[in-house]
Design a protein around this motif. Structure first.
Motif, PDB file in Angstrom:
ATOM      1  N   CYS A 267      40.684  46.948  41.692  1.00  0.00           N
ATOM      2  CA  CYS A 267      40.281  48.141  41.706  1.00  0.00           C
ATOM      3  C   CYS A 267      39.024  48.471  42.648  1.00  0.00           C
ATOM      4  N   GLN A 269      37.758  46.484  45.079  1.00  0.00           N
ATOM      5  CA  GLN A 269      37.850  46.668  46.356  1.00  0.00           C
ATOM      6  C   GLN A 269      38.708  47.803  47.046  1.00  0.00           C
ATOM      7  N   ARG A 270      39.752  48.235  46.300  1.00  0.00           N
ATOM      8  CA  ARG A 270      40.362  49.268  46.842  1.00  0.00           C
ATOM      9  C   ARG A 270      39.666  50.613  46.599  1.00  0.00           C
ATOM     10  N   ASN A 274      39.337  52.668  49.890  1.00  0.00           N
ATOM     11  CA  ASN A 274      40.072  53.761  50.016  1.00  0.00           C
ATOM     12  C   ASN A 274      39.013  55.114  50.340  1.00  0.00           C
ATOM     13  N   LEU A 291      43.520  46.581  52.489  1.00  0.00           N
ATOM     14  CA  LEU A 291      43.712  46.331  50.952  1.00  0.00           C
ATOM     15  C   LEU A 291      44.137  45.226  50.476  1.00  0.00           C
ATOM     16  N   THR A 293      46.200  42.707  47.717  1.00  0.00           N
ATOM     17  CA  THR A 293      47.223  43.018  47.103  1.00  0.00           C
ATOM     18  C   THR A 293      47.173  42.229  45.721  1.00  0.00           C
TER      19      THR A 293
END
Length: 438
Positions: A267, A269-270, A274, A291, A293
């Protein structure tokens, strides 16, 4: 302060008069037997959460007896572990770190006594750094550890210059495949957030050196966010081609369960990547990184951890001939049913109730949600009694001064703050408290 000074060292430094103490028990509040039960319970607890291996950086080797007790606790647990030999509070009885060619004290004694075989579950690590092993030593801490077969495990919070200096010292070599740095926060060259893949925010001489020399990074994502270490450097590790392992770091501050650690990495990193998509959040038009995985995050928790602990030849993947450290997850539980994607379900949906069975070196140590061969009620009783013994010593007569109020306890005698807020120590004293409405 509470963990490192009161509970571990048994003394509080006086910030006004360096080298003196506001309060000093004259000893650590806990005994070797308290360290033993703590190591044992921590290992067994993490087995129930689905973690088959860990690294213990206890910082409690006050005397040889403490080191021996902690190693015995790790061995008795039946868990795969690295004992990362660290210093404690030296009151004249510490044998840390030892010396080159000396098998009678420090790391040499431990290597000879407990770690004379590579074919065992508990292996030796060393927390000595890349500088002199001790004052005046003609060799580095890394050299000392390597001499006795230890892997190198250092906690590095903002110490980018340590990496640069280590590379400049030829005694440390250029093969750092036996070196793990935990945290690796704030290694960037420029005063900018580590959020993108551009030359400004990703540039880091320390990361470049570390990646080129084959070092391993272990990132304690949720602890780094909670304890103000700095932004977890997931993006920096990825930008420099390193798959980091995941660390809980401080078990008394945050959960060690792997699902929380995986979700934390996934979360954060995203979230940062984002947010760069929105112009209002990215006025300088920084490029948004790829992103991560769910599968990559699982590999951080398994493959990268095994590589960092130098056991990838034994565990870390389900491969014929390896030693079968296996966690069996229950996919029929209502919290993930019906399951449609295994990796996605593990990282985003599962928790410790999905851990059904755990095998270590092919031996079942946790079956159908129960530890095998252990009386958990007795373990809880023993660890609680150890806590109470420590509290009695903390509240006992001190060699110097008295324990100041407010150190996680609003009462006298000192005791755990069971029902009050646990989050006021360490708050930003320059900012006003929140005034909130639901």
């Amino acid at each position: 302060t509470v963990v490192q000074s009161i509970w571990t060292a048994g003394r509080l430094p006086d910030p006004v008069a360096p080298g003196t103490f506001l309060w000093d028990l004259g000893r650590s509040p806990y005994d070797p037997q308290d360290c033993y039960i703590s190591e044992l319970v921590a290992c067994l607890s993490q087995i129930t959460q689905g973690v088959t291996m860990g690294t213990d950086t206890s910082q409690a080797s006050h005397t040889p007896e403490y080191s021996d007790a902690m190693i015995q606790g790790l061995m008795d647990s039946g868990r795969r572990m690295v004992y990362d030999y660290t210093n404690g509070t030296d009151r004249g009885l510490s044998e840390f770190p030892g010396a080159s060619g000396d098998a009678t004290r420090g790391i040499g004694r431990l290597a000879k006594t407990y770690f004379n075989s590579k074919d065992q579950l508990v292996t030796l690590g060393f927390a000595g750094g890349p500088g002199p092993a001790f004052a005046g030593a003609p060799y580095t801490g890394w050299q000392l550890g390597r001499e006795f077969g230890a892997l190198i495990n250092n906690h590095n919070v903002g110490g980018f210059q340590t990496i640069i200096n280590a590379a400049a010292d030829p005694r440390n070599g250029t093969d750092w495949s036996d070196v793990t740095q935990v945290h690796c926060v704030r290694w960037q060259d420029n005063a900018s957030a580590q959020i993108s893949i551009d030359a400004l925010t990703s540039q880091s001489r320390a990361w470049e050196i570390f990646a080129a020399n084959g070092g391993h990074s272990s990132i304690a994502v949720i602890i780094e966010m909670q304890m103000r270490h700095g932004m977890p450097p997931i993006q920096m590790a990825l930008d420099h081609g390193i798959l980091p392992s995941l660390s809980p770091d401080v078990e008394t501050n945050m959960t060690t369960d792997p699902f929380s650690m995986m979700r934390g990495a996934f979360c954060v990193q995203r979230a940062l990547a984002n947010d760069l998509v929105f112009p209002i959040s990215n006025p300088n038009n920084l490029p948004a990184p790829q992103l991560i995985t769910c599968r990559q995050v699982i590999e951080m928790m398994t493959i990268a951890g095994a590589a960092a602990n130098r056991v990838l030849d034994k565990v870390g993947t389900l491969t014929p001939g390896k030693e079968a450290d296996i966690v069996v997850l229950d996919a029929s539980n209502i919290n993930v049913a019906p399951i449609n994607n295994v990796a996605g379900a593990i990282v985003t949906m599962m928790d410790t109730r999905n851990v059904r069975d755990v095998l270590i070196a092919g031996k079942i140590v946790y079956r159908s949600g129960k530890l095998v061969g252990w009386d958990t009620r007795r373990l809880v009783r023993d660890i609680t009694r150890a806590r109470d013994r420590v509290l009695r010593r903390i509240n006992g007569p001190a060699l110097v001064g008295t324990l100041p109020p407010g150190q996680n306890s609003f009462t006298n005698p000192y005791r755990p703050n069971f029902l009050g807020s646990c989050c006021y120590k360490g708050q930003n004293t320059t900012a006003p408290e929140y005034r909130l409405r639901p």
